[in-house]
Design a protein around this motif. Structure first.
Motif: not given
Length: 830
Positions: A717-725, A787-798
């Motif tokens: 229960p409660g509000r939770h924020l999750y991140r994943y590299h 479209g929105i640009p994305v790059f092959k060498d960039h690091q991303y997080e969800i």
């Protein structure tokens, strides 16, 4: 011959006093309409309003004349308004009647073409009447022009091809309006008036009284249908014509007076009443207005067409032109009945657009709306408050307002959002949202700036007679981010809201699935159905443009609530197909996602931007997978079926090039310890430690940075924020995202893709949960050809957020689906 001529004059002639009455009355109506719309010039017609020219130009058909598109300035629109009023006053007074008629006709047509969604059927009738009045001497009496013609007094009646065209037009109007009413609620059930009077945006007190008398409404429904079908023929009875005309006029007048008393239709019934005056017999007018007999042995002088005050002299070429227009209008009306024998050739369709005489008299046809509703615009401010932007910043309420007409600032806006709730008018939604953002943010301080809003239509279905009213249904028209990319619900992106002519459809059905209690995510009944698009001996290239699933009743095929859908996907049948064959179309070492599409609760449709699609071969083997669930208690077991509808275009039938897309799936994972605190792995350089494939659907668990991680977990229960590299997106080139959606479970609020290299958010997708039960009601998407640009060498997080408002653990997932432009695509490699 004299008898034939006399009979023609009797049946197709018009008294000049009737013409004058119509001229004066119609001008009064036009001036009233101009005065009503004057305060809203900026809102309705300028580039700063609901429909900038960039959108209006796209929506107008070919060859349409619209002077308003010459400038987007509200000052220019006001000038055109002023000119329209000046020419209308000139027409009212009968000064240079022909010239004033021409300019009033073209100016009004331009205004109405500029934003047709605010119009009712009466305006189309007004345009057409003004067109025919160009060929009639309706300034021959009660006018300034008639004072200049005293030496040559006009005949009392005008009998010409112009008068015949006018009278026939009124007959077409009523007759084809009746022929288009083909729904059983008109023809057999007799409930059409009941449904019309239940449209709250049109209701009047007398209509409420009539609703208490169902038998009377049924008889009136049949009477209206009969009158529209056959009434106009009585105008042309060859014997005792004056008597039959008066009786017929009385019947149509009672019909229009009834609509005036029961419904708020603006000027529509008034225009219809005025138009009937053309049938008034001369003897009747003599009794009412006195004997007006005038004869002149001297024929009137011949002047130019535009400057002649009267138009009794009509040269043969002009009669021939009018006859052509009559035939064209008849074919236009017959074409609306889908009669192939009366199809206007494509080479001359421009005539109807240019002269604004294309006709469709579909008032409440084939049946009236069986729903109505009202708009709610929940918007989020910078200070975190949620307000109803549509209701001047009041707290958001989904309850029906006491009076929808009073709730709206202008009646035209009621017509606007009733029309805009129709999917075929989806294109109007974005400029409306942009206008609301701009107006709000220019009139409020910084901390009250509007960040984004939903435009929701609260659809209230009208129950059959004797049944109780259902609970209104919230329909998302558009979600709009005031400071970033736009979020769209899953609707068609084609101009007219329909599939283009060269689009094919493939419909699939699952086996029956039985829900016998509460089934949470991944625990419901499921089904796999193998298929191919086309069983060709020789494979051909297909372009998949969209996919839609519906939960239906297996017996009746009636659509059920989407809350029963867990998810549905289309995947390659890897038991019989080697997916490695597809990989060369991307890049060395990169593999295709084994699924084409995944749809979930809250997002049951995908439509890719126009000219973007996923390429497949016609004979490639696929599997249609579906699972149903129930997050809420049910009274009895439910038998359900999932229907899937594919939209695709054959490569050999393309009229413009397609841009190929490929799919990537970004899955958020958490430590196997389900009650661990949210992870935030924000350092760079961790991608090489990820021992899982990026574009995979959720499995049991995998390893990340030496830890067991899982993609389907429980949240306390409660509000939770999750991140994943995520590391890199594992794409071989820099490219653009053209479609983005998410998979999130009940109590989820958003998913976000962050570019850690550029230190910015790529896109944030919001979700809305049902208010009265467990489940995702809507899940927003991004769909855009830019479209929105994305790059092959960039690091991303969800990242994702869940707000568990229960007292127990809940299951969760967080996935983002990307459809990216494939720059390496070569159809010869398929």
């Amino acid at each position: 011959m004299n008898k034939i001529t006399a009979k023609f004059e009797e049946l197709f002639g018009i008294d000049i006093r009737a013409l004058a009455i119509m001229r004066i009355a119609l001008c009064v109506c036009i001036l009233i309409e101009l005065s009503d719309n004057l305060p809203y010039i900026k809102l309705l017609y300028s580039d700063e309003g609901l429909l900038p020219r960039a959108y209006a130009t796209h929506l107008l058909g070919p060859n349409v004349i619209c002077l308003n598109l010459m400038s987007g300035s509200w000052v220019f629109q006001a000038l055109l308004f002023f000119l329209t009023a000046i020419f209308t006053v000139g027409l009212l007074l009968g000064w240079r009647t022909r010239v004033c008629t021409f300019f009033v006709w073209i100016l009004l047509s331009s205004f109405h073409a500029r934003n047709y969604l605010i119009l009712a059927g009466g305006y189309k009738l007004l345009h057409v009447l003004l067109f025919w009045f160009l060929f009639l001497p309706w300034g021959a009496c009660y006018s300034l022009d008639s004072r200049r013609n005293i030496h040559h007094p006009p005949p009392l009646r005008v009998s010409s091809m112009g008068s015949a065209a006018y009278l026939l037009q009124i007959c077409f109007f009523y007759t084809f309006a009746g022929l288009l009413k083909t729904h059983p609620i008109w023809t057999t059930q007799g409930t059409a008036i009941y449904y019309v009077l239940n449209i709250d945006a049109l209701d009047k007190p007398f209509g409420h009284v009539l609703l208490q008398h169902p038998l009377l409404m049924q008889q009136l429904t049949f009477a209206v249908l009969w009158l529209e079908h056959w009434g106009a023929f009585f105008f042309f009875v060859p014997f005792k014509n004056a008597y039959f005309r008066l009786m017929t006029i009385a019947a149509f007048m009672l019909f229009q007076i009834g609509t005036l008393l029961c419904m708020e239709l603006r000027l529509f019934p008034w225009i219809c009443l005025i138009a009937l005056a053309g049938f008034l017999p001369t003897p009747f007018l003599n009794k009412i207005l006195g004997d007006f007999s005038q004869k002149s042995d001297t024929p009137p002088e011949k002047h130019s067409f535009f400057w002649k005050p009267d138009l009794f002299y009509m040269p043969p070429y002009l009669s021939a032109i009018i006859a052509f227009f009559i035939v064209y209008v008849f074919f236009s009306n017959m074409g609306e009945l889908k009669n192939p024998l009366f199809k206007i050739p494509p080479q001359i369709r421009w005539i109807g657009h240019t002269f604004n005489i294309n006709q469709h008299w579909g008032m409440f046809a084939p049946g009236p709306m069986t729903y109505d509703g009202w708009c709610v615009m929940p918007g989020k401010l910078r200070n975190g408050k949620i307000v109803d932007v549509f209701n001047s910043g009041a707290p958001v309420t989904w309850r029906e307002p006491d009076s929808i007409q009073k709730f709206d600032k202008i009646f035209g806006l009621t017509s606007y959002y009733l029309n805009i709730s129709n999917e075929k008018n989806y294109y109007y939604r974005k400029p409306w949202a942009e206008y609301v953002c701009h107006e709000w943010n220019t009139t409020h301080p910084f901390d009250q700036q509007l960040l984004g809003l939903d435009i929701d239509f609260m659809q209230e279905n009208t129950p059959p007679p004797g049944h109780s009213k259902p609970v209104p249904r919230r329909v998302l028209l558009i979600s709009h981010n005031c400071f970033g990319p736009n979020l769209y619900p899953a609707v068609s992106v084609f101009k007219d809201g329909e599939l283009p002519d060269d689009t094919h459809q493939l419909i699939l059905y699952s086996k029956t699935q039985t829900i016998d209690g509460i089934h949470r995510s991944m625990t419901g009944p499921w089904d796999d159905e193998p298929f191919v698009f086309i069983k060709d001996a020789k494979p051909q290239l297909l372009w998949v443009t969209g996919f839609k699933v519906e939960v239906i009743d297996p017996q009746t095929k009636a659509v059920q609530s989407p809350e029963y859908l867990c998810h549905s996907h289309i995947r390659f049948n890897t038991r019989t197909f080697d997916l490695n064959k597809r990989n060369p179309t991307l890049a060395p070492g990169l593999r295709h996602d084994f699924r084409l599409v995944t749809l979930i609760q809250g997002r049951t449709e995908i439509n890719l931007p126009r000219n973007f699609a996923v390429p497949v071969l016609s004979n490639e083997p696929f599997v249609f997978y579906s699972m149903t669930i129930s997050n809420n208690p049910i009274n009895k077991p439910l038998k359900l079926q999932v229907k899937g509808t594919f939209s695709y275009i054959k490569d050999t039938e393309l009229t413009s090039p397609m841009k190929p897309l490929f799919r990537r799936v970004l899955t958020l994972r958490v430590p196997l310890d389900t009650h661990a605190p949210p992870m935030c792995l924000c350092e760079t350089g961790m991608a090489e430690n990820m021992e899982t494939v990026l574009d995979s659907e959720p499995g049991n668990f995998s390893k990340y940075h030496g830890q067991n991680v899982i993609s389907h977990w429980f949240i306390p229960p409660g509000r939770h924020l999750y991140r994943y590299h995520l590391g890199t997106l594992q794409i071989p080139f820099d490219t653009t995202v053209h479609y983005m959606a998410m998979h999130i479970h009940p109590y989820g609020t958003f998913c976000e893709l962050n570019d850690l290299t550029a230190l910015k958010s790529v896109f944030k997708i919001l979700a809305a949960n049902y208010k009265d039960r467990i489940g995702i009601e809507k899940s927003e998407i991004y769909s855009n050809s830019a479209g929105i640009p994305v790059f092959k060498d960039h690091q991303y997080e969800i990242a994702c957020e869940y707000n568990n408002t229960t007292s127990q653990d809940i299951d969760a997932m967080a996935i983002i689906y990307l459809y990216l432009l494939n720059k390496n695509f070569d159809k010869n490699l398929l």
